[in-house]
Design an enzyme around this catalytic site. Sequence first.
Site, PDB file in Angstrom:
ATOM      1  N   LYS A  15       4.778  -1.010   0.111  1.00  0.00           N
ATOM      2  CA  LYS A  15       3.624  -1.356   0.969  1.00  0.00           C
ATOM      3  C   LYS A  15       4.049  -1.543   2.421  1.00  0.00           C
ATOM      4  CE  LYS A  15       2.688  -5.107  -1.351  1.00  0.00           C
ATOM      5  NZ  LYS A  15       3.841  -5.060  -2.283  1.00  0.00           N
ATOM      6  N   ARG A  90      -4.343 -10.771  -2.556  1.00  0.00           N
ATOM      7  CA  ARG A  90      -3.524 -10.803  -3.768  1.00  0.00           C
ATOM      8  C   ARG A  90      -4.189 -11.568  -4.896  1.00  0.00           C
ATOM      9  NH1 ARG A  90       1.858 -10.306  -0.976  1.00  0.00           N
ATOM     10  NH2 ARG A  90       3.416 -10.296  -2.607  1.00  0.00           N
ATOM     11  N   ARG A 129      17.324  -3.448  -0.998  1.00  0.00           N
ATOM     12  CA  ARG A 129      16.605  -3.525   0.288  1.00  0.00           C
ATOM     13  C   ARG A 129      17.348  -4.395   1.302  1.00  0.00           C
ATOM     14  NH1 ARG A 129      10.536  -5.584   0.451  1.00  0.00           N
ATOM     15  NH2 ARG A 129      11.385  -7.389  -0.604  1.00  0.00           N
ATOM     16  N   ARG A 162      16.653 -10.341   1.791  1.00  0.00           N
ATOM     17  CA  ARG A 162      15.681 -11.424   1.641  1.00  0.00           C
ATOM     18  C   ARG A 162      16.065 -12.351   0.492  1.00  0.00           C
ATOM     19  NH1 ARG A 162       9.730  -8.818   1.848  1.00  0.00           N
ATOM     20  NH2 ARG A 162       9.457 -10.219   0.075  1.00  0.00           N
ATOM     21  N   ARG A 173       8.247 -12.553  -9.369  1.00  0.00           N
ATOM     22  CA  ARG A 173       7.241 -11.957  -8.471  1.00  0.00           C
ATOM     23  C   ARG A 173       6.472 -10.852  -9.197  1.00  0.00           C
ATOM     24  NH1 ARG A 173      11.095 -10.315  -3.871  1.00  0.00           N
ATOM     25  NH2 ARG A 173       9.336  -9.122  -3.056  1.00  0.00           N
TER      26      ARG A 173
HETATM   27  P1  AP5 Z   1       9.017  -2.195   0.816  1.00  0.00           P
HETATM   28  O1  AP5 Z   1       8.230  -1.281   1.660  1.00  0.00           O
HETATM   29  O2  AP5 Z   1       9.746  -3.319   1.466  1.00  0.00           O
HETATM   30  O3  AP5 Z   1       8.087  -2.721  -0.398  1.00  0.00           O
HETATM   31  P2  AP5 Z   1       6.911  -3.776  -0.419  1.00  0.00           P
HETATM   32  O4  AP5 Z   1       5.887  -3.255  -1.369  1.00  0.00           O
HETATM   33  O5  AP5 Z   1       6.460  -4.099   0.960  1.00  0.00           O
HETATM   34  O6  AP5 Z   1       7.685  -4.988  -1.071  1.00  0.00           O
HETATM   35  P3  AP5 Z   1       7.672  -6.550  -0.737  1.00  0.00           P
HETATM   36  O7  AP5 Z   1       8.779  -7.137  -1.581  1.00  0.00           O
HETATM   37  O8  AP5 Z   1       7.736  -6.806   0.733  1.00  0.00           O
HETATM   38  O9  AP5 Z   1       6.311  -6.943  -1.299  1.00  0.00           O
HETATM   39  P4  AP5 Z   1       5.910  -8.304  -1.753  1.00  0.00           P
HETATM   40  O10 AP5 Z   1       4.467  -8.054  -1.920  1.00  0.00           O
HETATM   41  O11 AP5 Z   1       6.595  -8.885  -2.901  1.00  0.00           O
HETATM   42  O12 AP5 Z   1       6.422  -9.248  -0.558  1.00  0.00           O
HETATM   43  P5  AP5 Z   1       5.657  -9.973   0.608  1.00  0.00           P
HETATM   44  O13 AP5 Z   1       6.566 -10.026   1.769  1.00  0.00           O
HETATM   45  O14 AP5 Z   1       4.282  -9.416   0.771  1.00  0.00           O
HETATM   46  O15 AP5 Z   1      10.046  -1.298  -0.039  1.00  0.00           O
HETATM   47  C1  AP5 Z   1      10.977  -1.884  -0.915  1.00  0.00           C
HETATM   48  C2  AP5 Z   1      12.321  -1.103  -0.842  1.00  0.00           C
HETATM   49  O16 AP5 Z   1      12.111   0.203  -1.371  1.00  0.00           O
HETATM   50  C3  AP5 Z   1      12.843  -0.901   0.597  1.00  0.00           C
HETATM   51  O17 AP5 Z   1      14.236  -1.002   0.587  1.00  0.00           O
HETATM   52  C4  AP5 Z   1      12.390   0.533   0.957  1.00  0.00           C
HETATM   53  O18 AP5 Z   1      13.291   1.140   1.875  1.00  0.00           O
HETATM   54  C5  AP5 Z   1      12.418   1.225  -0.400  1.00  0.00           C
HETATM   55  N1  AP5 Z   1      11.373   2.245  -0.540  1.00  0.00           N
HETATM   56  C6  AP5 Z   1      10.080   2.177  -0.119  1.00  0.00           C
HETATM   57  N2  AP5 Z   1       9.409   3.293  -0.464  1.00  0.00           N
HETATM   58  C7  AP5 Z   1      10.295   4.095  -1.131  1.00  0.00           C
HETATM   59  C8  AP5 Z   1      10.211   5.375  -1.742  1.00  0.00           C
HETATM   60  N3  AP5 Z   1       9.071   6.093  -1.747  1.00  0.00           N
HETATM   61  N4  AP5 Z   1      11.320   5.874  -2.334  1.00  0.00           N
HETATM   62  C9  AP5 Z   1      12.485   5.165  -2.338  1.00  0.00           C
HETATM   63  N5  AP5 Z   1      12.639   3.946  -1.767  1.00  0.00           N
HETATM   64  C10 AP5 Z   1      11.550   3.411  -1.173  1.00  0.00           C
HETATM   65  O19 AP5 Z   1       5.465 -11.433  -0.004  1.00  0.00           O
HETATM   66  C11 AP5 Z   1       6.571 -12.311  -0.180  1.00  0.00           C
HETATM   67  C12 AP5 Z   1       6.054 -13.654  -0.675  1.00  0.00           C
HETATM   68  O20 AP5 Z   1       5.146 -14.217   0.305  1.00  0.00           O
HETATM   69  C13 AP5 Z   1       5.236 -13.623  -1.979  1.00  0.00           C
HETATM   70  O21 AP5 Z   1       6.068 -13.643  -3.114  1.00  0.00           O
HETATM   71  C14 AP5 Z   1       4.385 -14.883  -1.817  1.00  0.00           C
HETATM   72  O22 AP5 Z   1       5.128 -16.033  -2.106  1.00  0.00           O
HETATM   73  C15 AP5 Z   1       4.063 -14.890  -0.314  1.00  0.00           C
HETATM   74  N6  AP5 Z   1       2.823 -14.162  -0.022  1.00  0.00           N
HETATM   75  C16 AP5 Z   1       2.703 -13.034   0.733  1.00  0.00           C
HETATM   76  N7  AP5 Z   1       1.419 -12.631   0.788  1.00  0.00           N
HETATM   77  C17 AP5 Z   1       0.711 -13.523   0.045  1.00  0.00           C
HETATM   78  C18 AP5 Z   1      -0.661 -13.618  -0.315  1.00  0.00           C
HETATM   79  N8  AP5 Z   1      -1.567 -12.726   0.110  1.00  0.00           N
HETATM   80  N9  AP5 Z   1      -1.050 -14.670  -1.095  1.00  0.00           N
HETATM   81  C19 AP5 Z   1      -0.155 -15.592  -1.505  1.00  0.00           C
HETATM   82  N10 AP5 Z   1       1.168 -15.534  -1.230  1.00  0.00           N
HETATM   83  C20 AP5 Z   1       1.599 -14.509  -0.471  1.00  0.00           C
END
Ligand code: AP5
Length: 219
Positions: A15, A90, A129, A162, A173
């Site tokens: 994402k 979410r 990552r 991270r 997660r």
């Molecule tokens: P990446 O693009 O970083 O993936 P992502 O889907 O963004 O993963 P996140 O871990 O950031 O999502 P998340 O939803 O768990 O975390 P968030 O920060 O929102 O890609 C991942 C890896 O794969 C990278 O190394 C990339 O290079 C590689 N890659 C990408 N595409 C690829 C492809 N096509 N082929 C090969 N490799 C590829 O949330 C973190 C925490 O914050 C949550 O756990 C929660 O505690 C809190 N939080 C955030 N938002 C909310 C919410 N709305 N409500 C409540 N709590 C929340």
Amino acid sequence: MPKYIVLLGPPGAGKGTQATIIAKKLNLAHISSGNIFRENIDNQTELGKRAQGYMDQGQLVPDDLTIAMVRDRLAQPDCQAGAVLDGFPRTAAQAQALERNLAEQGNEIQCVPYINVPDETLIERLSGRWTCTQAGHVYHLKFSPPQKAGFCDKDGSPLYQRSDDHQETVENRIRVYGEQTAPLIDYYRQAGILFEIDGICEIEQVTQSILECIEKTNK
Ligand code: AP5
């Protein structure tokens, strides 16, 4: 009409990677709830202190805090032309709050590209990552390595892993996603705005598929 695009998908689906590319290409704001929480933690704000415990355990931050934070972000001038939302909503309550929030301005979600990736791939992606300390640019040791190991190609800042990317937290997660966020897939499907994207292709191919569904739903 302003464009509001919601990227849906499990942790590690891509994402953040895609939101960065799409927002730049279409000149839209990129709203990552996770990045806003991490900035607040770095700056030791009250919000950051309240969010940290949940994030460290891979739990969702409570809806009231998250909804208010994104509402404030959407009110910023750079969101007037629209935004790519990454990691929000979410939960059902967040989805309903977003709809109300956009409707107040006469806006709505244009489409919801759902990036579908199997669990075993998610674990491989998250364990490899690396993220840049300055602006959150994302790399992967195997799939998209930086040119100089340990440093960001775009701003030269050091890369870090991270703290919630350790295996146990990642598994939590993914479980939390299945329980609390995956029901949104049907919610948006029933609304007729969900587009399933095969997330195991190359990054460029995934971008192309997302751009196609944005194009298809242009108003
Ligand atoms: P990446 O693009 O970083 O993936 P992502 O889907 O963004 O993963 P996140 O871990 O950031 O999502 P998340 O939803 O768990 O975390 P968030 O920060 O929102 O890609 C991942 C890896 O794969 C990278 O190394 C990339 O290079 C590689 N890659 C990408 N595409 C690829 C492809 N096509 N082929 C090969 N490799 C590829 O949330 C973190 C925490 O914050 C949550 O756990 C929660 O505690 C809190 N939080 C955030 N938002 C909310 C919410 N709305 N409500 C409540 N709590 C929340």
